[in-house]
Design a protein around this motif. Structure first.
Motif, PDB file in Angstrom:
ATOM      1  N   GLN A  76       0.829  -1.202   0.000  1.00 44.29           N
ATOM      2  CA  GLN A  76       0.000   0.000   0.000  1.00 44.29           C
ATOM      3  C   GLN A  76       0.869   1.259   0.000  1.00 44.29           C
ATOM      4  OE1 GLN A  76      -2.485  -0.844   3.479  1.00 44.29           O
ATOM      5  NE2 GLN A  76      -4.264  -0.473   2.190  1.00 44.29           N
ATOM      6  N   LYS A  77       1.895   1.263   0.827  1.00 47.56           N
ATOM      7  CA  LYS A  77       2.789   2.422   0.883  1.00 47.56           C
ATOM      8  C   LYS A  77       3.472   2.655  -0.463  1.00 47.56           C
ATOM      9  CE  LYS A  77       3.993   2.204   5.771  1.00 47.56           C
ATOM     10  NZ  LYS A  77       5.083   1.914   6.730  1.00 47.56           N
ATOM     11  N   GLU A  78       3.940   1.582  -1.078  1.00 47.52           N
ATOM     12  CA  GLU A  78       4.627   1.721  -2.364  1.00 47.52           C
ATOM     13  C   GLU A  78       3.665   2.227  -3.444  1.00 47.52           C
ATOM     14  OE1 GLU A  78       7.878   1.707  -4.899  1.00 47.52           O
ATOM     15  OE2 GLU A  78       7.817   1.458  -2.736  1.00 47.52           O
ATOM     16  N   THR A  79       2.435   1.732  -3.445  1.00 43.16           N
ATOM     17  CA  THR A  79       1.429   2.190  -4.407  1.00 43.16           C
ATOM     18  C   THR A  79       1.128   3.672  -4.187  1.00 43.16           C
ATOM     19  OG1 THR A  79       0.461  -0.013  -4.472  1.00 43.16           O
ATOM     20  CG2 THR A  79      -0.887   1.778  -5.300  1.00 43.16           C
ATOM     21  N   SER A 125       5.945  -4.141 -19.653  1.00 44.84           N
ATOM     22  CA  SER A 125       5.242  -5.285 -19.060  1.00 44.84           C
ATOM     23  C   SER A 125       6.123  -6.518 -18.922  1.00 44.84           C
ATOM     24  CB  SER A 125       3.985  -5.617 -19.873  1.00 44.84           C
ATOM     25  OG  SER A 125       4.339  -5.952 -21.192  1.00 44.84           O
ATOM     26  N   THR A 126       7.184  -6.619 -19.717  1.00 47.82           N
ATOM     27  CA  THR A 126       8.072  -7.779 -19.562  1.00 47.82           C
ATOM     28  C   THR A 126       8.981  -7.608 -18.347  1.00 47.82           C
ATOM     29  OG1 THR A 126       9.636  -6.801 -21.122  1.00 47.82           O
ATOM     30  CG2 THR A 126       8.047  -8.376 -22.004  1.00 47.82           C
ATOM     31  N   ALA A 127       9.486  -6.402 -18.124  1.00 51.13           N
ATOM     32  CA  ALA A 127      10.334  -6.145 -16.955  1.00 51.13           C
ATOM     33  C   ALA A 127       9.504  -5.845 -15.713  1.00 51.13           C
ATOM     34  CB  ALA A 127      11.276  -4.984 -17.226  1.00 51.13           C
ATOM     35  N   LYS A 128       8.212  -5.567 -15.899  1.00 49.97           N
ATOM     36  CA  LYS A 128       7.283  -5.235 -14.819  1.00 49.97           C
ATOM     37  C   LYS A 128       7.737  -3.991 -14.046  1.00 49.97           C
ATOM     38  CE  LYS A 128       5.418  -9.749 -14.399  1.00 49.97           C
ATOM     39  NZ  LYS A 128       5.820 -11.032 -14.524  1.00 49.97           N
ATOM     40  N   LYS A 129       8.138  -2.981 -14.821  1.00 50.04           N
ATOM     41  CA  LYS A 129       8.604  -1.721 -14.260  1.00 50.04           C
ATOM     42  C   LYS A 129       7.919  -0.559 -14.969  1.00 50.04           C
ATOM     43  CE  LYS A 129      11.707  -3.855 -11.775  1.00 50.04           C
ATOM     44  NZ  LYS A 129      11.168  -4.348 -10.525  1.00 50.04           N
ATOM     45  N   ASN A 148      12.764  -2.291  -7.160  1.00 46.39           N
ATOM     46  CA  ASN A 148      13.201  -3.472  -7.904  1.00 46.39           C
ATOM     47  C   ASN A 148      12.686  -4.776  -7.308  1.00 46.39           C
ATOM     48  OD1 ASN A 148      14.637  -2.211  -9.972  1.00 46.39           O
ATOM     49  ND2 ASN A 148      16.434  -1.969  -8.679  1.00 46.39           N
ATOM     50  N   ASP A 149      12.409  -4.799  -6.006  1.00 48.76           N
ATOM     51  CA  ASP A 149      11.946  -6.042  -5.391  1.00 48.76           C
ATOM     52  C   ASP A 149      10.437  -6.246  -5.520  1.00 48.76           C
ATOM     53  OD1 ASP A 149      11.429  -3.929  -3.651  1.00 48.76           O
ATOM     54  OD2 ASP A 149      11.571  -5.210  -1.876  1.00 48.76           O
ATOM     55  N   LEU A 150       9.735  -5.316  -6.163  1.00 47.53           N
ATOM     56  CA  LEU A 150       8.291  -5.438  -6.380  1.00 47.53           C
ATOM     57  C   LEU A 150       8.002  -5.476  -7.873  1.00 47.53           C
ATOM     58  CD1 LEU A 150       6.996  -2.836  -3.768  1.00 47.53           C
ATOM     59  CD2 LEU A 150       7.136  -5.307  -3.502  1.00 47.53           C
ATOM     60  N   ASP A 151       7.095  -6.363  -8.258  1.00 50.98           N
ATOM     61  CA  ASP A 151       6.679  -6.449  -9.660  1.00 50.98           C
ATOM     62  C   ASP A 151       5.425  -5.620  -9.868  1.00 50.98           C
ATOM     63  OD1 ASP A 151       8.731  -8.151 -10.362  1.00 50.98           O
ATOM     64  OD2 ASP A 151       7.549  -9.967 -10.035  1.00 50.98           O
ATOM     65  N   LEU A 152       5.417  -4.847 -10.927  1.00 53.88           N
ATOM     66  CA  LEU A 152       4.257  -4.065 -11.308  1.00 53.88           C
ATOM     67  C   LEU A 152       3.472  -4.901 -12.307  1.00 53.88           C
ATOM     68  CD1 LEU A 152       3.072  -1.283 -10.727  1.00 53.88           C
ATOM     69  CD2 LEU A 152       4.350  -0.406 -12.639  1.00 53.88           C
ATOM     70  N   ILE A 209      -3.122   0.443 -10.739  1.00 54.08           N
ATOM     71  CA  ILE A 209      -1.822  -0.143 -10.416  1.00 54.08           C
ATOM     72  C   ILE A 209      -2.041  -1.427  -9.635  1.00 54.08           C
ATOM     73  CG2 ILE A 209       0.320   0.166  -9.114  1.00 54.08           C
ATOM     74  CD1 ILE A 209      -0.059   3.188  -9.497  1.00 54.08           C
ATOM     75  N   THR A 210      -1.340  -2.483 -10.028  1.00 54.84           N
ATOM     76  CA  THR A 210      -1.320  -3.723  -9.253  1.00 54.84           C
ATOM     77  C   THR A 210       0.133  -4.091  -8.995  1.00 54.84           C
ATOM     78  OG1 THR A 210      -3.334  -4.481 -10.360  1.00 54.84           O
ATOM     79  CG2 THR A 210      -2.083  -6.123  -9.129  1.00 54.84           C
ATOM     80  N   LEU A 211       0.492  -4.140  -7.716  1.00 57.21           N
ATOM     81  CA  LEU A 211       1.845  -4.500  -7.307  1.00 57.21           C
ATOM     82  C   LEU A 211       1.849  -5.901  -6.706  1.00 57.21           C
ATOM     83  CD1 LEU A 211       3.275  -1.330  -5.530  1.00 57.21           C
ATOM     84  CD2 LEU A 211       4.048  -2.341  -7.659  1.00 57.21           C
ATOM     85  N   LYS A 212       2.974  -6.605  -6.871  1.00 61.96           N
ATOM     86  CA  LYS A 212       3.131  -7.947  -6.306  1.00 61.96           C
ATOM     87  C   LYS A 212       4.495  -8.039  -5.648  1.00 61.96           C
ATOM     88  CE  LYS A 212       3.371 -12.790  -7.695  1.00 61.96           C
ATOM     89  NZ  LYS A 212       3.379 -13.694  -8.847  1.00 61.96           N
ATOM     90  N   ASP A 213       4.530  -8.566  -4.411  1.00 64.11           N
ATOM     91  CA  ASP A 213       5.811  -8.724  -3.731  1.00 64.11           C
ATOM     92  C   ASP A 213       6.357 -10.138  -3.936  1.00 64.11           C
ATOM     93  OD1 ASP A 213       4.298 -10.303  -2.024  1.00 64.11           O
ATOM     94  OD2 ASP A 213       4.518  -9.000  -0.282  1.00 64.11           O
ATOM     95  N   LYS A 214       7.517 -10.401  -3.366  1.00 66.61           N
ATOM     96  CA  LYS A 214       8.196 -11.688  -3.570  1.00 66.61           C
ATOM     97  C   LYS A 214       7.457 -12.856  -2.915  1.00 66.61           C
ATOM     98  CE  LYS A 214      11.425  -9.834  -5.912  1.00 66.61           C
ATOM     99  NZ  LYS A 214      11.306  -9.851  -7.341  1.00 66.61           N
TER     100      LYS A 214
END
Length: 145
Positions: free
Chosen positions: A47-50, A73-77, A92-96, A126-131
């Protein structure tokens, strides 16, 4: 005369069994709380990153100059910048997973978008995904007044 001052083997085993059951319950509760804390902490971090991404875009949008947004979309950045989109928005540790911009009736999901100086609002998803695999999605609209 029978002198019974000691404990039998059965009594010692019974006490050990009861202690093992109690310690199992205590440790399972402790590890369950630890897992819940990690999940909640991860969700809060997303949530904070978003919110940071949205604040950065809002800051560029409220200026009186145009700017560029880019999503790979391939690098998710995602990237943002004045002349070219060169400043990375997400860590870098979160995928967009999704970065959707709707501007002047057109929806962009990949590539570059140039936002000009008009007072048209932009809608961002925005949809973020963590490790750990947790995701967080938000949709907002940014307007210039």
């Amino acid at each position: 005369m029978n002198n019974q001052k000691g404990m039998t083997l059965v009594e010692i085993l019974a006490v050990l069994t009861i202690l093992m059951i109690i310690s199992y319950i205590i440790f399972s509760v402790f590890f369950g709380m630890n897992k819940n804390y990690a999940q909640i902490s991860g969700k809060t971090d997303l949530q904070k990153e978003t919110n940071l991404i949205i604040s950065t875009i809002r800051s560029y949008h409220l200026k009186n100059t145009g700017y560029k947004l880019s999503f790979d979309s391939t690098a998710k950045k995602a990237f943002i910048g004045d002349a070219s989109a060169s400043n990375q928005l997400n860590r870098n540790d979160l995928d967009l997973l999704t970065f959707t911009i709707t501007f002047k009736g057109t929806t962009y999901t990949n590539g570059d978008v140039t936002i000009d100086q008009t007072n048209k609002p932009i809608e961002i998803t925005i949809t973020l995904k963590d490790k750990e695999g947790q995701t967080y999605e938000t949709t907002t609209m940014i307007k210039r007044y």
